[in-house]
Motif scaffolding. Structure first.
Motif, mmCIF file in Angstrom:
data_model
loop_
_atom_site.group_PDB
_atom_site.id
_atom_site.type_symbol
_atom_site.label_atom_id
_atom_site.label_comp_id
_atom_site.label_asym_id
_atom_site.label_seq_id
_atom_site.Cartn_x
_atom_site.Cartn_y
_atom_site.Cartn_z
ATOM 1 N N LEU A 79 0.826 -1.212 0.000
ATOM 2 C CA LEU A 79 0.000 0.000 0.000
ATOM 3 C C LEU A 79 0.860 1.260 0.000
ATOM 4 O O LEU A 79 0.530 2.261 -0.663
ATOM 5 C CB LEU A 79 -0.924 -0.001 1.228
ATOM 6 C CG LEU A 79 -2.041 -1.045 1.229
ATOM 7 C CD1 LEU A 79 -2.805 -1.023 2.549
ATOM 8 C CD2 LEU A 79 -2.995 -0.827 0.061
ATOM 9 N N GLY A 80 1.959 1.237 0.746
ATOM 10 C CA GLY A 80 2.841 2.391 0.784
ATOM 11 C C GLY A 80 3.477 2.685 -0.558
ATOM 12 O O GLY A 80 3.548 3.843 -0.994
ATOM 13 N N ARG A 81 3.934 1.633 -1.240
ATOM 14 C CA ARG A 81 4.533 1.838 -2.572
ATOM 15 C C ARG A 81 3.478 2.292 -3.576
ATOM 16 O O ARG A 81 3.753 3.130 -4.460
ATOM 17 C CB ARG A 81 5.183 0.541 -3.046
ATOM 18 C CG ARG A 81 6.435 0.171 -2.302
ATOM 19 C CD ARG A 81 7.574 1.164 -2.545
ATOM 20 N NE ARG A 81 8.124 1.002 -3.887
ATOM 21 C CZ ARG A 81 8.445 2.001 -4.695
ATOM 22 N NH1 ARG A 81 8.255 3.252 -4.315
ATOM 23 N NH2 ARG A 81 8.961 1.777 -5.902
ATOM 24 N N ALA A 82 2.243 1.780 -3.436
ATOM 25 C CA ALA A 82 1.168 2.208 -4.334
ATOM 26 C C ALA A 82 0.811 3.670 -4.109
ATOM 27 O O ALA A 82 0.369 4.363 -5.042
ATOM 28 C CB ALA A 82 -0.057 1.327 -4.131
ATOM 29 N N ASP A 83 1.010 4.192 -2.896
ATOM 30 C CA ASP A 83 0.710 5.591 -2.588
ATOM 31 C C ASP A 83 1.876 6.518 -2.947
ATOM 32 O O ASP A 83 1.793 7.731 -2.678
ATOM 33 C CB ASP A 83 0.384 5.737 -1.100
ATOM 34 C CG ASP A 83 -0.941 5.068 -0.737
ATOM 35 O OD1 ASP A 83 -1.763 4.865 -1.654
ATOM 36 O OD2 ASP A 83 -1.136 4.736 0.442
#
Length: 291
Positions: free
Chosen positions: A38-42
């Motif tokens: 989720l962090g990389r997607a954000d």
């Protein structure tokens, strides 16, 4: 320089991952993997995510690769690791135990873990684990000595019987000596040597040579009859027996339990009894030696 890998995350997968984190139905490792994706997607960088989650930056990239290949299911499953070394077989364990308990190394007093490992063909760490699991300590030695007295068993039964079940109208005394006791006179004990500080003695410290302590313990009452002598001879031992005779209650059978010291085995010592001229005529003594 290789381009950073981003997760191929769709809206349905994001909702599923948010729900899993919100319901707390995942363990810590699974939650970490979900947060990485989720962090990389954000748009967060690998370094930022690694610092916040306290993991290695390469781990962040590995998790993203794993998600792109296996999806959310891959994040929830435990990753496969390379197979480790097979466990030590019971046959090898038995060889180690037999070697330690029945054999002895050449040119050495006892086995070491490295020497055992060389003999068996396993690591010394495995040897240590096997010995620890079976509570074997080949580096330790406990000395013992068995009696060569042919009458030891009879004497042992006699002594134990006196301690546990003494005869009626009897007094059991355990007699022992402590030779070469330092006769020190001082107000306080000696303070031991310390770094930069010598041994310290009180001003009235005086050493009076050595003394020999004789003591007889009444097994039933705990009363002690004791005396000191300048020397440790059969004559001094006989004088102590006379002192015991004088202080023991009258009209009781006296049983003395003593060891096999040379001063006890002389003819003069063996002939001492409660019906001697120097003793009270109404009682008698039984001497019971132990090995």
């Amino acid at each position: 320089m290789a381009a950073a890998v981003l997760p191929r995350l769709n809206a349905a997968e994001r909702r599923m991952m948010d729900q899993l984190l919100a319901t707390k139905s995942v363990d810590h490792k699974q939650a970490t993997r979900l947060q990485v994706v989720l962090g990389r997607a954000d748009g967060k960088t690998t370094t930022e995510i690694a610092a916040v989650l306290r993991i290695h930056a390469e781990t962040v990239s590995d998790i993203v690769h794993r998600f792109n290949e296996y999806g959310v299911e891959g994040l929830l499953k435990q990753p496969n690791h390379k197979p480790g070394k097979p466990p030590v077989s019971q046959a090898v364990i038995n060889r180690v135990l037999k070697l330690v308990q029945t054999g002895r190394p050449e040119a050495a007093t006892h086995w070491s873990t490295r020497e055992i490992a060389k003999q068996i063909g396993i690591s010394h760490t495995k040897v240590h684990q096997i010995l620890r699991a079976h509570d074997l300590k080949p580096h330790l030695v406990q000395r013992f000595r068995s009696s060569d007295d042919p009458n030891f068993e009879q004497k042992l039964e006699d002594v134990v019987g006196l301690y546990l079940n003494p005869p009626d109208n009897a007094i059991v005394l355990s007699v022992d000596e402590k030779s070469q006791v330092q006769a020190l006179e001082r107000a306080q004990p000696i303070f031991p040597l310390r770094p930069g500080v010598p041994e310290r003695q009180t001003h009235d410290y005086e050493r009076h040579g050595v003394t020999n302590l004789y003591a007889a313990l009444n097994v039933a009452s705990g009363q002690v009859i004791g005396s000191c002598a300048d020397r440790h001879r059969a004559e001094d031992y006989i004088e102590f027996l006379k002192l015991v005779d004088q202080n023991a209650p009258r009209g009781r059978v006296l049983h003395l339990i003593v060891d096999n010291a040379s001063s006890h085995d002389t003819k003069a010592s063996a002939s001492i009894s409660r019906n001697d001229q120097s003793a009270s005529p109404c009682t008698s003594r039984r001497r019971t030696p132990h090995g």
